[in-house]
Design a protein around this motif. Sequence first.
Motif, PDB file in Angstrom:
ATOM      1  N   CYS A   1      -2.112   0.564  -4.565  1.00 10.63           N
ATOM      2  CA  CYS A   1      -1.004  -0.369  -4.697  1.00 10.63           C
ATOM      3  C   CYS A   1       0.193   0.349  -5.307  1.00 10.63           C
ATOM      4  O   CYS A   1       0.058   1.070  -6.302  1.00 10.63           O
TER       5      CYS A   1
ATOM      6  N   ALA B   1       0.825  -1.212   0.000  1.00 13.12           N
ATOM      7  CA  ALA B   1       0.000   0.000   0.000  1.00 13.12           C
ATOM      8  C   ALA B   1       0.856   1.257   0.000  1.00 13.12           C
ATOM      9  O   ALA B   1       1.869   1.334   0.692  1.00 13.12           O
TER      10      ALA B   1
ATOM     11  N   TRP C   1      -3.711   4.703  -0.091  1.00 13.85           N
ATOM     12  CA  TRP C   1      -4.115   3.308  -0.064  1.00 13.85           C
ATOM     13  C   TRP C   1      -4.324   2.755  -1.465  1.00 13.85           C
ATOM     14  O   TRP C   1      -5.305   2.100  -1.773  1.00 13.85           O
TER      15      TRP C   1
ATOM     16  N   TRP D   1      -5.685  -0.653  -2.800  1.00 10.69           N
ATOM     17  CA  TRP D   1      -5.056  -1.725  -2.041  1.00 10.69           C
ATOM     18  C   TRP D   1      -5.997  -2.232  -0.968  1.00 10.69           C
ATOM     19  O   TRP D   1      -6.692  -1.430  -0.348  1.00 10.69           O
TER      20      TRP D   1
END
Length: 102
Positions: free
Chosen positions: A26, A19, A24, A33
Amino acid sequence: MTGPSVPVTPVTPVRPHLALRPLWLCRVCAAPWPCATARLALVAEYAHDRVALSVYLCAVLHDATADLYRLNPHDGPTPAALFARFLAWVPRGQPDRDQPDP
């Protein structure tokens, strides 16, 4: 005499799908994420302790809720959406306990 020619290909190291806080997303694929790859990796990592996976994801959900609310307090994700994103996909029970007794 030499053996058959083997093509040389560059080896790209596998980067974990972690994260990027406080968004938040990827770090690798930019999906929310935990992305699909992160979910698979987490299930594999916690294959023998699904309770620990749920506890970990509850802590992550708590942190993500605080971060995402701080970034956008007016129209951030709903509690239901955050639950679906962080916890609803976790397999239930222990793998060996899901099998019926012989």
